[in-house]
Write a protein that holds these residues in place. Structure first.
Motif, PDB file in Angstrom:
ATOM      1  N   LYS A 196       0.831  -1.202   0.000  1.00  0.00           N
ATOM      2  CA  LYS A 196       0.000   0.000   0.000  1.00  0.00           C
ATOM      3  C   LYS A 196       0.869   1.258   0.000  1.00  0.00           C
ATOM      4  N   SER A 197       1.896   1.279   0.832  1.00  0.00           N
ATOM      5  CA  SER A 197       2.787   2.440   0.886  1.00  0.00           C
ATOM      6  C   SER A 197       3.535   2.624  -0.425  1.00  0.00           C
ATOM      7  N   TYR A 198       3.942   1.524  -1.032  1.00  0.00           N
ATOM      8  CA  TYR A 198       4.658   1.615  -2.309  1.00  0.00           C
ATOM      9  C   TYR A 198       3.752   2.201  -3.387  1.00  0.00           C
ATOM     10  N   ALA A 199       2.500   1.759  -3.399  1.00  0.00           N
ATOM     11  CA  ALA A 199       1.552   2.236  -4.410  1.00  0.00           C
ATOM     12  C   ALA A 199       1.208   3.703  -4.228  1.00  0.00           C
ATOM     13  N   GLY A 242       8.488   8.573  -8.544  1.00  0.00           N
ATOM     14  CA  GLY A 242       9.273   8.621  -7.328  1.00  0.00           C
ATOM     15  C   GLY A 242      10.102   7.362  -7.113  1.00  0.00           C
ATOM     16  N   LYS A 243      11.094   7.494  -6.263  1.00  0.00           N
ATOM     17  CA  LYS A 243      11.971   6.369  -5.917  1.00  0.00           C
ATOM     18  C   LYS A 243      11.685   5.957  -4.469  1.00  0.00           C
ATOM     19  N   THR A 244      11.706   4.636  -4.228  1.00  0.00           N
ATOM     20  CA  THR A 244      11.302   4.132  -2.910  1.00  0.00           C
ATOM     21  C   THR A 244      12.289   3.102  -2.389  1.00  0.00           C
ATOM     22  N   MET A 245      12.576   3.206  -1.096  1.00  0.00           N
ATOM     23  CA  MET A 245      13.319   2.167  -0.388  1.00  0.00           C
ATOM     24  C   MET A 245      12.436   1.652   0.739  1.00  0.00           C
ATOM     25  N   LEU A 246      12.187   0.346   0.746  1.00  0.00           N
ATOM     26  CA  LEU A 246      11.425  -0.307   1.806  1.00  0.00           C
ATOM     27  C   LEU A 246      12.364  -1.126   2.675  1.00  0.00           C
ATOM     28  N   SER A 247      12.250  -0.982   3.984  1.00  0.00           N
ATOM     29  CA  SER A 247      12.981  -1.843   4.913  1.00  0.00           C
ATOM     30  C   SER A 247      11.946  -2.525   5.792  1.00  0.00           C
ATOM     31  N   LEU A 248      11.838  -3.849   5.665  1.00  0.00           N
ATOM     32  CA  LEU A 248      10.786  -4.610   6.335  1.00  0.00           C
ATOM     33  C   LEU A 248      11.407  -5.648   7.263  1.00  0.00           C
ATOM     34  N   VAL A 249      10.915  -5.691   8.493  1.00  0.00           N
ATOM     35  CA  VAL A 249      11.382  -6.663   9.480  1.00  0.00           C
ATOM     36  C   VAL A 249      10.211  -7.558   9.853  1.00  0.00           C
ATOM     37  N   THR A 250      10.295  -8.843   9.562  1.00  0.00           N
ATOM     38  CA  THR A 250       9.187  -9.764   9.805  1.00  0.00           C
ATOM     39  C   THR A 250       9.241 -10.310  11.235  1.00  0.00           C
ATOM     40  N   VAL A 251       8.150 -10.994  11.647  1.00  0.00           N
ATOM     41  CA  VAL A 251       8.114 -11.529  13.014  1.00  0.00           C
ATOM     42  C   VAL A 251       7.350 -12.849  13.128  1.00  0.00           C
ATOM     43  N   GLN A 277       3.446  -9.200  -6.478  1.00  0.00           N
ATOM     44  CA  GLN A 277       2.696  -7.946  -6.584  1.00  0.00           C
ATOM     45  C   GLN A 277       3.630  -6.740  -6.645  1.00  0.00           C
ATOM     46  N   LEU A 278       4.726  -6.786  -5.889  1.00  0.00           N
ATOM     47  CA  LEU A 278       5.676  -5.672  -5.914  1.00  0.00           C
ATOM     48  C   LEU A 278       6.341  -5.565  -7.279  1.00  0.00           C
ATOM     49  N   GLU A 279       6.706  -6.695  -7.847  1.00  0.00           N
ATOM     50  CA  GLU A 279       7.314  -6.685  -9.180  1.00  0.00           C
ATOM     51  C   GLU A 279       6.344  -6.117 -10.210  1.00  0.00           C
ATOM     52  N   ALA A 280       5.074  -6.454 -10.086  1.00  0.00           N
ATOM     53  CA  ALA A 280       4.076  -5.947 -11.036  1.00  0.00           C
ATOM     54  C   ALA A 280       3.943  -4.431 -10.919  1.00  0.00           C
ATOM     55  N   GLN A 281       3.942  -3.929  -9.682  1.00  0.00           N
ATOM     56  CA  GLN A 281       3.831  -2.483  -9.488  1.00  0.00           C
ATOM     57  C   GLN A 281       5.068  -1.760 -10.015  1.00  0.00           C
ATOM     58  N   ALA A 282       6.257  -2.322  -9.760  1.00  0.00           N
ATOM     59  CA  ALA A 282       7.492  -1.700 -10.230  1.00  0.00           C
ATOM     60  C   ALA A 282       7.542  -1.680 -11.758  1.00  0.00           C
ATOM     61  N   LYS A 283       7.092  -2.758 -12.364  1.00  0.00           N
ATOM     62  CA  LYS A 283       7.068  -2.829 -13.829  1.00  0.00           C
ATOM     63  C   LYS A 283       6.117  -1.787 -14.402  1.00  0.00           C
TER      64      LYS A 283
END
Length: 555
Positions: free
Chosen positions: A358-361, A367-376, A411-417
Motif C-alpha cells: 500500500k505504501s509503495y503504491a 518517485g523512488k522508494t526504499m522499503l525496509s521490512l522486518v518480519t516476526v 505484486q511488488l514486481e508488477a507495481q514496479a514494472k
C-alpha cells in the motif's frame, strides 16, 4: 555454661548475624522480593560498604542506597517510560536529570545513607584482608562489565545467568528491572556507560572500490525473522529454500547473533558497521544518543531523493525501533499498532507485506522508494512435537511466511514494472532459529560446539569460546537476492557470499551514484576473502571499525 558466657555468645552471634538479618529484611522492603539475583547483588553492595563502615551501618547504607535508586528509577519510568540506567549515574545529559527525580522518599533515603555513612565511619572496623577481598568483588564485576568486551565479560555474564538467574533481558529494560532488580539492572547496563568519542580513525585508509553500477532501483530490504535453510547440502533444508526456484540468487552470510538479538543484525544491515564494537545491544543501549541525521544506508537513500519507509509487524517500542528509525533516516514508519492484528499468536507477515504494498503504491508515479521490512511471524519459541525440538512448528510457520512473501514479491514486481522502475529485493535471515537441539541432531553442530547438552533447546550451552570456523557455522544465514536483471542479483549474492552482514548495505549503497568514502572503504574491506573477515574474536572488529568512526557516523 554461666549466664554471663551465654549472654556473651548471644551478643557475638547477634553482632555477626544481626546486620545480615537487617539486610535481608530491608531487601524485602525495597521491592518486596527475595529473588536470588537481588539477594546476591544486595550482599555484594553490603560487602563493599562494610570495608570502610561498621557492619550495622553498612547494612543500613546498602538498603537505603538501593531504596534511593529504586525511587529514582520509578520516577524516571513514570516520566520517560524507561527505568534508570547506569549511564544516568555518570552523565546528567542521559535521560532525565537525576535532580528532577527528588521526592520525599528520596530525601529520607538520602538522609539515611548520609547518617549511616557518617556513623559507620565513626565506628569503622579494623582493617582485615578478608574484608577487602569481599569488598572488591562488586568493583571487579563492574570494571569487567565496563571495560572488557571479550571472553571475560561473556564468561561472567554466563556464570551469573546460570547460577544466579541474572538473565539480561536487553530487549526490554523495564522487564529486565522487574525480573532482576535494579542493582542487577544497573550492573548489566554499565556496559554502555561510555559513548564513542569523536577523533581520528584509519577506516578511510582502506581506499575505495566501486562494485555495482548506479542504476538507482527501488529497493525492498527484508530482514526475515529466524529464517534459515541449508543451501549447499541437505542437512537442514526448510521451506525458504524454494526461493531459489523463484528467480532468487542465494548465498550464505554471517549474522552477528544466534537464536535471538534481531536488533544487532538489523543494526549491521542498516549502518554497515559491526555490532560487536560497542558493548551490549546497540539499539537498546544508545537509542536516545543517536543524532537525528545519523549516517546510514537509509539516510544515503533519503539523500538521493528516495522515500525511505521502515516497517515491522510488531510493536514500535520493541528494540526501540520507533525512536531509532527517524534518526537513521526513515521518512515514514509503521508498526503493528497500525495493522489489523487480531490473533494471540505472533502477527502474520501478510499484515506487513500488505502495508508495504500500500505504501509503495501511494508513492509518486516517478518517485523512488526504499522499503525496509522486518518480519516476526516465525519468531520463537517453537512448540515441541514428538521430541522434534520444535522443528515441525518452525517449518509450518516458515512455510506460511514464505507463501506471504511469494505473493508480496509477485505484486511488488508488477507495481514496479508498471512504474517502469528497476527493482532489487534483498531478503536475509536475521539469525538462525533457536532450534539448537534440532541443529545438533541433524549434524549442523557437533559435540565440540557445546559445554553442556540436553534433550531440549534450552538445555544446550555453547562453549565459552568457539573457534572461528565454529563461529562461522553458527552464524550462517541465507541471503536471497532478486533483481530486474538476473546478472545483478547473481553479482550481489556472489560478492556477499560468506561475508559478515555489515557487508550487505555496502553492496546496496553502490547502487546509488553519489560517491561516499565510507561505503567505498567498506566495499574494499568486504572484497577480502571470507577467512580474512573471520577474526578469532568478534571484538577484534574494534581495530577496523574504531569507536571514533561510530562517533562520526552515528553520534
Amino acid at each position: 555454661m554461666t549466664l554471663i558466657h551465654f549472654k556473651k555468645i548471644c551478643k557475638q552471634f547477634a553482632f555477626a548475624i544481626g546486620p545480615l538479618l537487617l539486610l535481608l529484611a530491608g531487601r524485602y522492603l525495597v521491592d518486596s522480593s527475595w529473588s536470588t539475583q537481588r539477594l546476591v547483588f544486595s550482599a555484594l553492595l553490603f560487602a563493599f560498604l562494610a570495608l570502610p563502615l561498621n557492619r550495622w551501618a553498612a547494612a543500613v547504607a546498602a538498603i537505603s542506597l538501593e531504596g534511593l535508586l529504586c525511587q529514582a528509577s520509578w520516577l524516571k519510568e513514570g516520566q520517560t517510560g524507561e527505568p534508570l540506567l547506569a549511564r544516568d549515574l555518570f552523565e546528567v545529559s542521559q535521560g532525565v536529570s537525576l535532580a528532577s527525580y527528588l521526592n520525599w522518599e528520596m530525601i529520607v533515603f538520602t538522609l539515611l545513607v548520609a547518617s549511616a555513612v557518617g556513623i559507620g565511619i565513626w565506628k569503622r572496623p579494623r582493617f582485615a584482608w578478608w574484608r577487602l577481598a569481599l569488598a572488591l568483588l562488586l568493583p571487579s564485576l563492574l570494571l569487567i562489565r565496563i571495560f572488557d568486551h571479550g571472553v571475560l565479560n561473556k564468561t561472567t555474564a554466563s556464570v551469573l545467568s546460570d547460577y544466579v538467574n541474572a538473565n539480561y533481558l536487553s530487549y526490554n529494560f523495564i522487564q529486565n528491572t522487574r525480573q532482576n532488580g535494579l542493582l542487577v539492572h544497573l550492573y548489566q547496563t554499565a556496559e554502555s556507560v561510555k559513548l564513542p568519542a569523536a577523533g581520528p580513525h584509519s577506516f578511510y585508509q582502506l581506499g575505495a572500490l566501486k562494485t555495482q553500477e548506479a542504476i538507482e532501483p527501488d529497493v525492498a530490504l527484508i530482514l526475515c525473522e529466524a529464517c534459515f535453510t541449508s543451501l549447499n547440502d541437505e542437512q537442514f533444508v526448510t521451506p525458504i529454500a524454494r526461493l531459489k526456484q523463484k528467480g532468487f540468487s542465494a548465498s550464505m552470510m554471517l549474522s552477528p547473533v544466534y537464536g535471538g538479538g534481531t536488533a544487532e543484525a538489523e543494526f549491521e544491515m542498516l549502518t554497515g558497521l559491526s555490532s560487536a564494537v560497542l558493548p551490549g545491544i546497540d539499539y537498546q543501549n544508545y537509542a536516545s544518543s543517536y543524532r537525528k541525521d545519523a549516517a546510514t544506508l537509509v539516510s544515503r537513500y533519503k539523500d538521493a531523493g528516495y522515500r525511505t519507509i521502515g516497517m515491522h509487524n510488531f510493536h514500535g517500542n520493541f528494540w526501540k525501533r520507533s525512536e531509532i528509525y527517524p534518526s537513521f533516516g526513515f521518512t515514514s514508519t509503521r508498526f503493528v499498532e497500525e495493522m489489523s492484528w487480531k490473533t494471540r499468536t505472533w502477527p502474520d507477515d501478510g499484515l506487513l507485506y500488505d502495508a508495504a504494498l500500500k505504501s509503495y503504491a501511494e508513492g509518486p508515479a516517478k518517485g523512488k522508494t526504499m522499503l525496509s521490512l522486518v518480519t516476526v511471524m516465525t519468531h520463537g519459541n517453537y512448540t515441541d512435537r514428538d521430541y522434534d525440538g520444535g522443528l515441525g512448528d518452525y517449518n509450518q510457520r516458515l512455510d506460511a511466511a514464505i507463501k506471504h512473501l511469494e505473493k508480496f514479491v509477485k505484486q511488488l514486481e508488477a507495481q514496479a514494472k508498471k512504474r517502469k522502475r528497476p527493482l532489487v529485493i534483498a531478503l536475509i535471515g536475521d539469525h538462525k532459529p533457536s532450534l539448537t537441539a534440532a541443529f545438533y541432531r541433524k549434524g549442523v553442530f557437533d559435540d565440540a560446539f557445546f559445554r553442556e547438552k540436553g534433550e531440549r533447546n534450552d538445555r544446550f550451552r555453547f562453549a565459552y569460546k568457539l573457534t572461528p570456523q565454529q563461529w562461522r557455522k553458527r552464524a550462517e544465514v541465507p541471503l536471497f537476492i532478486k533483481a530486474s536483471t538476473p546478472d545483478l542479483a547473481a553479482s550481489i549474492a556472489g560478492n556477499l557470499a560468506e561475508k559478515p552482514m555489515f557487508c550487505l548495505p555496502g553492496e546496496l549503497a553502490q547502487l546509488l551514484p553519489k560517491e561516499d568514502p565510507f561505503w567505498g572503504a567498506l566495499s574494499v574491506l568486504c572484497a577480502r576473502e571470507p577467512d580474512q573477515l573471520l577474526p578469532a574474536q568478534q571484538v577484534e572488529w574494534r581495530k577496523v571499525f574504531e569507536p571514533a568512526l561510530f562517533a562520526e557516523r552515528l553520534f
